[in-house]
Scaffold this motif. Structure first.
Motif, PDB file in Angstrom:
ATOM      1  N   GLY A 109       0.815  -1.209   0.000  1.00 17.53           N
ATOM      2  CA  GLY A 109       0.000   0.000   0.000  1.00 17.53           C
ATOM      3  C   GLY A 109       0.852   1.264   0.000  1.00 17.53           C
ATOM      4  O   GLY A 109       0.371   2.354  -0.339  1.00 17.53           O
ATOM      5  N   LEU A 110       2.125   1.095   0.335  1.00 19.92           N
ATOM      6  CA  LEU A 110       3.025   2.251   0.362  1.00 19.92           C
ATOM      7  C   LEU A 110       3.895   2.311  -0.884  1.00 19.92           C
ATOM      8  O   LEU A 110       4.925   2.989  -0.902  1.00 19.92           O
ATOM      9  N   ALA A 111       3.471   1.579  -1.915  1.00 21.75           N
ATOM     10  CA  ALA A 111       4.316   1.475  -3.103  1.00 21.75           C
ATOM     11  C   ALA A 111       4.651   2.822  -3.714  1.00 21.75           C
ATOM     12  O   ALA A 111       5.708   3.004  -4.307  1.00 21.75           O
ATOM     13  N   THR A 112       3.750   3.771  -3.569  1.00 26.14           N
ATOM     14  CA  THR A 112       4.024   5.066  -4.186  1.00 26.14           C
ATOM     15  C   THR A 112       4.842   5.958  -3.268  1.00 26.14           C
ATOM     16  O   THR A 112       5.277   7.030  -3.667  1.00 26.14           O
ATOM     17  N   GLN A 113       4.999   5.523  -2.035  1.00 26.97           N
ATOM     18  CA  GLN A 113       5.722   6.357  -1.078  1.00 26.97           C
ATOM     19  C   GLN A 113       7.213   6.080  -1.174  1.00 26.97           C
ATOM     20  O   GLN A 113       7.629   5.060  -1.721  1.00 26.97           O
ATOM     21  N   PRO A 114       8.018   6.991  -0.638  1.00 32.15           N
ATOM     22  CA  PRO A 114       9.459   6.760  -0.678  1.00 32.15           C
ATOM     23  C   PRO A 114       9.823   5.462   0.037  1.00 32.15           C
ATOM     24  O   PRO A 114       9.129   5.035   0.968  1.00 32.15           O
ATOM     25  N   ARG A 115      10.900   4.869  -0.407  1.00 31.15           N
ATOM     26  CA  ARG A 115      11.451   3.677   0.202  1.00 31.15           C
ATOM     27  C   ARG A 115      11.581   3.871   1.708  1.00 31.15           C
ATOM     28  O   ARG A 115      11.950   4.946   2.182  1.00 31.15           O
ATOM     29  N   GLY A 116      11.249   2.843   2.436  1.00 34.79           N
ATOM     30  CA  GLY A 116      11.483   2.915   3.876  1.00 34.79           C
ATOM     31  C   GLY A 116      10.358   3.537   4.675  1.00 34.79           C
ATOM     32  O   GLY A 116      10.442   3.613   5.896  1.00 34.79           O
ATOM     33  N   SER A 117       9.294   3.984   4.018  1.00 35.54           N
ATOM     34  CA  SER A 117       8.177   4.521   4.805  1.00 35.54           C
ATOM     35  C   SER A 117       7.556   3.388   5.599  1.00 35.54           C
ATOM     36  O   SER A 117       7.540   2.243   5.155  1.00 35.54           O
ATOM     37  N   SER A 118       7.043   3.739   6.775  1.00 31.04           N
ATOM     38  CA  SER A 118       6.514   2.650   7.586  1.00 31.04           C
ATOM     39  C   SER A 118       4.984   2.715   7.646  1.00 31.04           C
ATOM     40  O   SER A 118       4.368   3.742   7.338  1.00 31.04           O
ATOM     41  N   ILE A 119       4.413   1.609   8.062  1.00 30.06           N
ATOM     42  CA  ILE A 119       2.955   1.490   8.065  1.00 30.06           C
ATOM     43  C   ILE A 119       2.396   2.347   9.205  1.00 30.06           C
ATOM     44  O   ILE A 119       2.798   2.168  10.350  1.00 30.06           O
ATOM     45  N   PRO A 120       1.486   3.259   8.894  1.00 27.60           N
ATOM     46  CA  PRO A 120       0.975   4.142   9.942  1.00 27.60           C
ATOM     47  C   PRO A 120       0.218   3.378  11.028  1.00 27.60           C
ATOM     48  O   PRO A 120      -0.484   2.394  10.749  1.00 27.60           O
ATOM     49  N   GLN A 121       0.352   3.829  12.238  1.00 24.15           N
ATOM     50  CA  GLN A 121      -0.218   3.152  13.391  1.00 24.15           C
ATOM     51  C   GLN A 121      -1.735   3.087  13.330  1.00 24.15           C
ATOM     52  O   GLN A 121      -2.342   2.116  13.766  1.00 24.15           O
TER      53      GLN A 121
END
Ligand SMILES: Nc1ncnc2c1ncn2[C@@H]1O[C@H](COP(=O)(O)OP(=O)(O)OP(=O)(O)O)[C@@H](O)[C@H]1O
Ligand SMILES: Nc1ncnc2c1ncn2[C@@H]1O[C@H](COP(=O)(O)OP(=O)(O)OP(=O)(O)O)[C@@H](O)[C@H]1O
Ligand SMILES: [Mg+2]
Ligand SMILES: [Mg+2]
Lengths: 390, 285, 543, 230, 397
Positions: free
Chosen positions: D100-112
């Motif tokens: 789901g974070l594929a469009t986000q920069p590398r290393g972004s983490s899953i929001p709480q």
């Protein structure tokens, strides 16, 4: 017609292309040469090239097409025994003419086929005799190693009988086979080493089929089996096959043929030059490093013998040509004058034993004084006594 | 409102048709290796101490449950409670690690293959609609139809006129009569749900397992489905898994609440809904 | 002290002699009797060579070199040496009035070469480096004879190096085994227990042979003590041989496994992960091998000094060449076939035909020559003649390297995750923002590149020719599938398993039957594990 | 935020979407209702670029995305919860969320907040998506779409198969998301009560056309329930 | 009440199909023999021996393609080992042909030449009965059938599916090939069987025999097509297709996929065996390379070219590929793999449903009222006839 058609039936694709393409080339070169000299009986030769694609039923189909549809006067072709077996009935049925240029296991004679390669007694047996001689290293034990099909099996059967007749015990013969395309010779070479290290002088007689030779020789080199310890003599490895191998570690291993590229005589020099020029002119890949080998020479000889026979018979009629072929002679690149046997459709051929050099060529270390007559029906196979000509 | 009665009538007619033994020799097929369904104790399904674990995770934990012949039972429970897994066990898709599962008195479900179980009379609608996407809706029903399903018979099988009528009936019932020839894969999600219910009807099973049959249906259709199921009960036994409380209410049967692989509560809907544990883990406030 | 002194003197003498050789056209004459043998038959030539070796003078050396170069011959019953255009008497070095082309040179064949090797080894026994001496001692041991005994004993007297001493004393023991002196024989039989040579074992076994029956029974070795020693030694040798051979078999299994793995790894990505039935995989191997060939050619012409390192330089080239072909394939053809895996079979079959024929037209149908670089040639000798070839050792290491690389790529990078996601659900991957087309191309390029690396490795072992890929495609698919499609770890186990099983079966049943049995084994194995070794478990697996 | 104009769509020979026009405003929940097979899912697929639009335009903000590939629509800020879950079965739950974070920069983490909403996902991080139960998968699909903080959230029957308590949670979550005023929400729903509770604006679809539209508060009055029940 | 079997058989194919088959039968059984035997060589319609045996061979390939399509196209089981069944049929009949050589071989023995040469003193037990034509024919069906049955039983019972199945079929044929390559196996090793002389005492090279074999091949193909057509249009066929698409679902409605797959699998192998038996006398050789994995893949390629899942497609595919091969290997002997390779690529890219798909597309374009009307009608949206559908045709991909 003002041309005479001849068929060229060699695989240009599939597994056999590796060997047969060069034969097609040499056949085309020879035909060009004949045409340049005025053709046959004043008519130009017209080559008909087809590709049976290393597929045996396709060989039969193409043979039929060449003989029946294209009405060629003769066909030059085939390499494997099975391809020859596949086309034999076609040539018989249609009364065509086939020139077969490769060394083979014998046990066959067809009216419609002329065999310009070696029968076992023109290759295998002299080679083994050489190995047993003092010069060849006085081998006492033998490893018969081959690809699992008819030619190796037959040759080894003949050799076994021959060795027995020379007093070699069964325990001193090891026979082993590998499947087609086998590429892992670790175990076999380890076995050979073991067999050879048991005290007696050992030699390996290899009838490994083309494709497996590179892995075999590479393993041989790296496993440290040197020719001075355990020489390997091969019957299907020639200049063309060695093009794929780094021969530096293999110096001294042997091959037995009826022709080597390194044979020195004017005919051969001319033959090699003609082929190199032809290859350059026709854009053969790696034209500057092309080599000639025994089946190529046999093809060349075959075409010329056919030409002479046609001219003698003054006709391309199969029966007349067959009759005229017996006793034809030709000064071959091997430096000998070869004769087509009157009765058995095989050539009388000289035998050379060559040792591999670092550059992938062979040094001839032994040769027969005279051409030898072929024995397609080997006397070492029971039941062949008394079988001679057609 | 006339239409509702029409549907009811059709469903009832259908249920009756289910009793008719019109296929040649169900008993003689030899398919049911373990014998015939025996309902002598009026229990059609009997699960005892069933445990299933996946890599150490207990999806079913000593689950025991019985369903009476002709009963309509609703199963509810939180996501991941093990409802689908239980159906997998009943239909032979998953083998339990422990426990007994009997169909009637005699048929040991844990020893039967999927086709044998199906043949014995258990039909199932999957949570995610599974139909034969490349077959038309009509063919889907034809394949599901109760018949001798061995190769030899199927090779020469063709539809009797009354069978054809029955398929047409069901098609109408599931509102796919206009889509009879359309590839089932092209149907919408809800239509697929219906088609799968139709297949189940064609199969005429004695026990129907329905995993979330009304997911993706409109409220109106949900009502119709409920009516259909109610009319099937009695003659057939049904086990319905749903999260739609309105639907469960409309069905009106006994409700079992599963949680973490075992039964948490059982009773009629009102009781269960009042149970604080159920509210805690399932219904929410 | 004394031997060292001796050697020093010897070396000085040699130096002097060779200087003299250079300086003076005339040289000290050899005993003509030594040389005369060359005029005789084959055996006398061989004897002459060995005699020259034992003689050991600088002239003898020079003459041996002449033999090796094919410059020694016979003309007019004289043994002569051809030196450029001049022909000289072999013994005296006098120039003779014989034209060079009338000399019948002695053909150098294996037998002669072996004699030369023995002679050289005899000479090398006094070499400076212990390694050279050891090699020489080993060579001599293989061809011992009574005549070498004095040489051995002479050398043993001065030798310090333990290894060389060991080899030489065993060589002496081999000769002494036939001695008339029972004490000598006993010592020899005991000493030979250190050997791991099957030939030695046979020699010892010969002592234990019993002739005749009952009372007349007599042993080949009359002395019971010697027999007991021989028996003990045989056991020791057997043990050593058995271990060495077991190690050898396991090694060949590992090696075959690593080759299967390298041939299959690329496919594990393109097929296993991406789901493209890539029948042209073999041709990607071929591209890698041909790229290696081209690099070798470039090194030969431009960097001959570094030729030994061409293989290392070929690693990126083979990778990118195959990757490039992969990209072209993907962009032009496969791109249109995602989700139609069976069609990819047809298209890649066509691609394979085209690529093979293209190679044939461009490079010719023959095999190409790829030489093992020096550091990959030869092998490590275990006991009992079991050799672990360096090229195979390197390839096992290389397989591990490639494997780790891929594993990191697939499991630890986002790209790897994207690739897996795209293959599992292409439309949905797009709907979470994965540029599916680019991921496909990249993944296919990587898979193809890895195949190229496989080709590079294969080029060091086997054929490089247009059809080389055809030989591996079947095995590669078997490895990938046996392991479980999409399971890299599975492919590793499958490759190693098949390699080792094949090698053990081969030792037992021969190559043909072994191959058949391996195939049968695969069939039976899949019955037990219908989804491969690393079957996907879970509820989605069957849907 | 999203503006659809005269959209047409065909499957083979049949006309599925017939000249649809509507808008999805930011900060509001727009619900789309309709019986089975009327083309709701088809519409959403067209919006996501899974099937190409035959004619008409789709604007997202100022951008014309009618012909954009799916992943660019996601880049632009559209999150999608498809019908039928469509999770990646062989990826772990964690990886599914990371997707789901594929469009986000590398290393972004899953929001709480995802784990707050769906605690079960936290428990099952290492399990493969395909092993989850139906309802868990549905939660995962919603979590995945929310992970990168989309500007427009498209949900196709998100409550399907989810237990009542979590439906309530989802309802609350959607409302709070809309309330931030930064997100537009397009919700396709069959479950009338749920739709009515959330709608700021509704659309009713029939045979590929929008036949009713209005304020969410008026749904009962407008007789939407009856319209769906024919 | 229920449509009789014969009617259903008839209905399983459109009328045009029956007409085409009938025409084909007449041409093959009357036309070709006449053109080959009666017409003189120079005649425009004369068919040479070459043409007849080439076409005869291709007919056999077509049968194999149909058999392959039945199992792959309709049951979704991709076999990469069908060459084995073909070759087994060939070997079974080849044994008979070898026995018919009698004492005319080069060793003039009762044993086949290769046995004499390998020192076999008598026929091995599995050659028993090989001199009987009927036994040979039976064996040509039973042998591949039995191998397929046993192999299929275990494989399907273990629920081996998809590529796992494909790969073990490949392993099977590969293993068999290696086995047959061995001289000890007793089937002539690499050289296989050749140099056949007679069938039932009649010369195998006579034009009459050639025409007969051709006609028999054609009849076999027709029989296969009719049988195949019936099977796939029956309920059996629908169950099979359902198994292909969702095997576990099929189990839950009470069919046992094992039996269905096994039946079709075995039948397919038997058909291949028959084709092999007719192939061998026409090409004059059978050798283990027929079992090479590449050959089996090629069979799948024929089917894919023609269009998987349509029997005509399989026939066309086998015909096109093999004719193209025969043609190109003569006209462009050094470059034909390019032509064939590009043909395969083009087919996949531009004809996703094979040649048959193209033909259907063309037909749909030509006559919208006939071909296109039917799908359009069924594809109408909910509760509505299709007034607009014809306009909208082809709007989406
Ligand atoms: N193969 C498997 N591997 C691991 N876990 C599994 C597997 N199959 C099921 N589970 C787990 O078992 C539990 C029960 O799943 P099940 O599908 O039976 O739940 P359910 O009650 O049907 O839920 P829902 O209402 O969401 O459909 C879930 O937590 C699920 O993640
Ligand atoms: N790929 C397709 N090809 C042809 N027709 C299709 C295809 N997919 C869907 N349809 C048809 O399009 C219509 C609309 O389908 P869609 O899935 O959009 O309905 P929906 O409104 O989402 O229904 P539901 O509430 O059941 O999910 C249906 O009649 C369906 O049969
Ligand atoms: Mg569930
Ligand atoms: Mg929908």
């Amino acid at each position: 017609a003002d041309t005479i058609k001849v068929g060229i039936l060699h695989s240009l694709s599939g597994t056999m292309a590796i060997s047969e393409t060069a034969l097609k080339n040499v056949a085309l070169m020879t035909i060009e040469e004949i045409n340049a000299k005025g053709g046959v009986m004043g008519k130009k030769l017209e080559p008909v090239v087809v590709d049976p694609a290393s597929n045996w039923p396709l060989f039969a189909e193409k043979a039929r097409q060449l003989v029946a549809q294209d009405k060629v006067a003769a066909v030059f072709g085939c390499w494997t025994s099975v391809s020859r077996k596949s086309v034999n009935p076609v040539f018989k049925e249609l009364n065509g003419l086939l020139f077969y240029p490769v060394q083979y296991e014998g046990e066959e004679l067809e009216k419609n086929v002329f065999y310009t390669g070696a029968a076992p007694n023109q290759q295998a047996i002299p080679a083994v005799e050489y190995l047993m001689s003092a010069e060849g290293g006085s081998a006492k034990r033998f490893v018969l190693l081959g690809t699992d099909y008819v030619y190796p099996r037959t040759t080894n059967k003949i050799l076994r009988a021959f060795l027995k007749s020379k007093g070699v015990a069964d325990a001193d013969i090891m026979e082993d086979y590998t499947p087609f395309g086998h590429s892992d010779y670790q175990t076999i070479i380890a076995n050979i080493k073991k067999f050879a290290s048991e005290g007696k002088k050992t030699a390996v007689i290899s009838t490994i089929n083309g494709d497996s030779n590179v892995p075999f020789y590479k393993e041989l080199g790296n496993a440290g089996l040197k020719a001075t310890d355990v020489p390997v003599v091969a019957f299907s490895v020639g200049e063309e096959e060695l093009r794929g191998v780094d021969t530096k570690p293999l110096v001294g291993h042997l091959a037995a043929w009826n022709y080597f590229m390194t044979v020195k005589n004017p005919e051969n020099t001319a033959f090699i030059k003609k082929y190199k020029d032809w290859a350059k002119k026709n854009g053969v890949p790696n034209a500057d490093t092309v080599v000639t080998n025994d089946p190529m020479e046999a093809t060349y000889v075959g075409i010329y013998m056919w030409k002479q026979a046609v001219e003698k018979a003054k006709s391309t009629d199969t029966d007349k040509v067959i009759a005229a072929l017996g006793g034809q002679t030709f000064k071959a690149p091997s430096g000998f004058t070869l004769t087509m046997d009157k009765t058995n459709h095989h050539l009388h051929k000289p035998v050379f034993i060559g040792e591999v050099r670092a550059d992938g060529q062979f040094d001839v270390v032994w040769k027969t004084k005279e051409p030898i007559r072929a024995q397609p029906w080997s006397p070492f196979i029971p039941g062949n006594e008394g079988k001679q000509g057609l | 409102m006339t239409e509702t009665t029409e549907l009811e009538r059709r469903a009832r007619a259908f249920a009756e048709a289910g009793g008719r033994e019109n296929w040649e020799g169900a008993a003689a097929t030899g398919h049911v290796a373990t014998g015939e369904l025996d309902l002598s104790h009026n229990v059609i399904l009997y699960l005892d101490d069933i445990t299933v674990s996946f890599d150490g995770f207990r999806a079913l934990n000593k689950l025991s449950l019985t369903i009476d012949a002709g009963e309509l039972r609703c199963i509810i429970g939180p996501n991941g409670a093990g409802k689908t897994t239980m159906m997998d066990v009943i239909t032979g898709k998953t083998r339990p690690d422990e426990g007994k599962a009997f169909f009637g008195q005699t048929l040991d479900l844990t020893r039967m293959t999927e086709p044998e179980i199906a043949h014995a009379g258990i039909g199932r609608k999957f949570q995610k609609p599974t139909i034969f996407e490349n077959h038309s809706a009509f063919e889907n029903l034809e394949l599901a139809m109760k018949a001798d399903k061995r190769v030899r018979r199927t090779l020469f099988a063709s539809l009797f006129d009354d069978e054809r009528d029955r398929i047409a009936d069901v098609l109408k019932q599931i509102r796919l009569d206009k889509f009879a020839d359309r590839s089932a894969g092209l149907l919408s999600h809800g239509q697929k749900q219906w088609l799968e219910i139709g297949m189940l009807l064609m199969q005429e099973p004695k026990l129907l397992l329905l995993d979330e049959p009304v997911a993706g249906m409109t409220d109106d259709e949900t009502e119709r489905t409920a009516e259909l199921f109610v009319s099937l009960a009695g003659k057939h036994s049904l086990m319905v898994v749903e999260h739609d409380m309105a639907f469960v209410e409309a069905l009106g049967g006994k409700v079992t609440v599963l949680c973490e692989g075992s039964v948490l509560a059982e009773g009629d809907l009102a009781t269960v809904q009042a149970d604080s544990r159920v509210i805690e883990v399932y219904l929410g406030r | 002290m004394e031997p060292a002194m001796n050697r020093l003197l010897l070396r000085l003498a040699l130096l002097f002699a060779s200087l003299a050789c250079l300086a003076l056209p005339a040289r000290a004459a050899l005993d003509p009797a030594l040389v005369a043998g060359f005029a005789g038959d084959f055996n006398s030539r061989v004897a002459a060579i060995e005699a020259l070796g034992v003689e050991g003078s600088a002239e003898a050396r020079a003459l041996l070199d002449a033999v090796e170069a094919g410059n020694l011959g016979v003309a007019a019953d004289k043994v002569v040496v051809i030196d450029g255009d001049a022909v000289k008497d072999a013994a005296s070095g006098e120039a003779l009035q014989i034209p060079a082309d009338e000399v019948e040179t002695i053909t150098v064949n294996n037998r002669i070469r072996r004699a030369l090797a023995t002679a050289h080894a005899a000479l090398a026994l006094s070499a400076e480096s212990a390694a050279d001496r050891l090699a020489a001692a080993n060579t001599l041991t293989e061809n011992t004879s009574e005549s070498l005994l004095p040489l051995f004993e002479r050398t043993l007297a001065g030798e310090k190096d333990e290894a060389v001493r060991g080899v030489l004393s065993r060589a002496v023991a081999r000769v002494n085994l036939g001695s008339a002196d029972a004490a000598k024989r006993l010592k020899a039989a005991e000493a030979l227990g250190e050997s791991s040579d099957p030939a030695v074992k046979n020699m010892l076994a010969a002592l234990l042979e019993k002739r005749g029956e009952g009372k007349d029974a007599s042993w080949a070795e009359p002395d019971a003590e010697v027999r007991a020693a021989a028996e003990a030694s045989i056991k020791a040798i057997d043990r050593r041989i058995a271990t060495a051979q077991a190690v050898g078999t396991v090694f060949s299994g590992l090696s075959l496994g690593s080759i299967l793995l390298l041939a299959a790894l690329g496919l594990a990505i393109t097929y296993g992960v991406m789901g493209i039935i890539n029948m042209a995989h073999g041709e990607l191997l071929m591209v890698g091998a041909y790229a290696t060939f081209l690099v070798q050619g470039l090194f030969r012409s431009y960097l001959p000094a570094y030729l030994d390192w061409y293989v290392v330089a070929a690693i990126p080239v083979a990778f990118f060449a195959a990757a490039l072909v992969g990209v072209a394939m993907e962009r032009l053809v496969l791109r249109h076939l995602y989700g139609r895996p069976l069609e990819s079979l047809l298209a890649t079959w066509g691609l394979s035909l085209v690529l093979i024929q293209a190679a044939r037209v461009v490079f010719g149908p023959q095999n190409l020559e790829l030489a093992n670089p020096g550091w990959m040639s030869g092998g490590m000798e275990l006991a009992a003649g079991v050799v672990l070839p360096y090229n195979r050792i390197v390839i096992i290491g290389f397989a591990v390297f490639v494997l780790v690389l891929i594993w990191l790529m697939m499991q630890k990078t986002r790209l790897g995750m994207f690739v897996r996601a795209v293959t599992q659900n292409r439309p949905m991957a797009g709907c979470v923002g994965v540029p599916t087309a680019r991921v496909d191309t990249l993944a296919f390029a990587i898979g193809s590149g890895v195949a190229g690396l496989g080709g590079l490795a294969l080029s060091q072992i086997a054929n490089v020719g247009p059809a080389m890929g055809q030989g591996y495609i079947v095995d590669a698919f078997m490895v990938v599938v046996l392991g479980g499609v999409g399971q890299l770890a599975g492919a590793v186990w499958a490759a190693l398993g098949l390699g080792i099983v094949a090698k053990f079966l081969e030792g037992w049943a021969g190559a043909v039957i072994a191959k058949i049995l391996v195939l049968v084994f695969i069939i039976v194995f899949i019955q037990k594990r219908p989804q491969g070794i690393f079957a996907l478990k879970g509820r989605f697996a069957d849907s | 935020m999203l503006k659809v104009d005269n959209l047409n769509q065909y499957y083979g020979g049949s006309h599925i979407l017939r000249g649809l026009s509507f808008e999805v405003p930011v900060g509001k929940v727009t619900t789309l209702l309709g019986r089975n097979g009327v083309g709701k899912t088809t519409l959403l697929k067209t919006l996501m670029g899974l099937v190409p639009a035959a004619s008409g335009t789709i604007h997202f903000g100022a951008q014309d995305i009618t012909r954009a590939p799916s992943y660019n629509r996601v880049r632009a800020g559209i999150g999608y919860v498809p019908q039928g879950r469509e999770i990646f079965p062989r990826l772990s739950v964690e990886e599914n969320l990371l997707m789901g974070l594929a469009t986000q920069p590398r290393g972004s983490s899953i929001p709480q907040r995802i784990f707050d909403m769906f605690p079960v996902l936290k428990q099952m991080m290492g399990r493969r998506g395909g092993d989850l139960s139906g309802g868990q998968q549905q939660q995962l699909a919603i979590g995945r779409a929310l992970a990168f903080g989309p500007k427009l959230l498209i949900l196709d029957e998100p409550t399907e198969g989810i237990q009542p308590s979590i439906i309530k949670d989802i309802e609350r979550a959607i409302r709070s998301l809309a309330a931030t005023g930064e997100m537009a929400i397009l919700l396709v729903e069959q479950y009338y009560d749920f739709a009515r509770a959330l709608s700021d604006q509704y659309l009713v679809m029939e045979r590929g056309e929008i036949v009713m539209r209005g304020e969410g508060a008026n749904m009962d009055a407008d007789g939407v329930r009856e319209a769906l029940a024919v | 009440m229920r449509t009789p079997f014969t009617v259903r058989l008839f209905q399983s194919m459109p009328k045009t199909g029956w007409v085409a088959l009938a025409i084909f039968a007449v041409v093959a059984c009357v036309g070709v023999p006449v053109a080959h035997l009666a017409l003189p060589e120079g005649h425009a319609l004369h068919l040479s021996a070459y043409t007849v045996s080439l076409l005869g061979k291709i007919l056999c390939y077509m049968v194999v393609a149909v058999a392959m399509d039945l199992i792959w196209g309709y049951a979704g089981i991709l076999s990469l080992g069908h060459g084995l069944f073909f070759a087994l049929g060939g070997y079974a009949f080849g044994m008979y042909l070898m026995r018919q050589i009698g004492r005319d071989g080069s060793y003039q023995s009762d044993l086949p030449d290769f046995m004499v040469f390998l020192d076999w003193k008598e026929l091995p037990w599995y050659w028993a009965g090989s001199d009987s034509f009927l036994w040979a024919l039976f064996l040509a069906m039973a042998l591949p059938g039995l191998v397929a049955f046993v192999f299929g039983y275990f494989a399907f019972r273990s629920r081996i599916k998809g590529v796992y199945f494909s790969i073990i079929t490949q392993a099977l044929t590969y293993a068999a090939m290696l086995l047959f390559f061995r001289n000890e196996t007793g089937f002539g090793g690499n050289n296989g069987f050749t140099d056949f002389k007679r069938i039932l005492g009649y010369s195998i090279t006579s034009p009459e025999m050639r025409a007969t074999l051709f006609a028999l091949s054609a009849l076999l193909l027709i029989a296969c097509l009719v049988l195949g057509r019936y099977l796939v249009s029956s309920r059996f066929g629908r169950v099979l297709a359902a198994i292909r698409d969702a095997e576990s679902r099929v189990m839950f409605i009470g069919y046992n996929p094992l039996h269905y797959k096994l039946f079709m699998w075995t039948l397919s192998a038997v058909l291949c065996g028959l084709a092999g038996a007719l192939y061998v006398p026409q090409v004059g050789i059978i050798n283990p390379s027929e079992m090479s994995p590449a050959n089996s893949i090629e069979i799948a390629v024929w089917v894919a070219v023609g269009g998987r899942g349509t029997l005509v497609g399989a026939v066309l595919g086998a015909g096109i590929v093999n004719l193209a091969k025969s043609f190109f290997t003569v006209t462009v002997p050094e470059y034909w793999p390019f032509f064939l390779g590009f043909l395969f690529i083009a087919v996949t890219l531009y004809l996703p449903d094979g040649v048959v798909g193209l033909w259907r597309k063309l037909r749909a374009r030509k006559g919208p009222d006939s071909a296109a009307a039917a799908p359009a009608a069924t594809a109408a949206p909910v509760g509505e006839a299709a007034p607009e559908t014809t306009v909208a045709k082809g709007a989406t991909a």
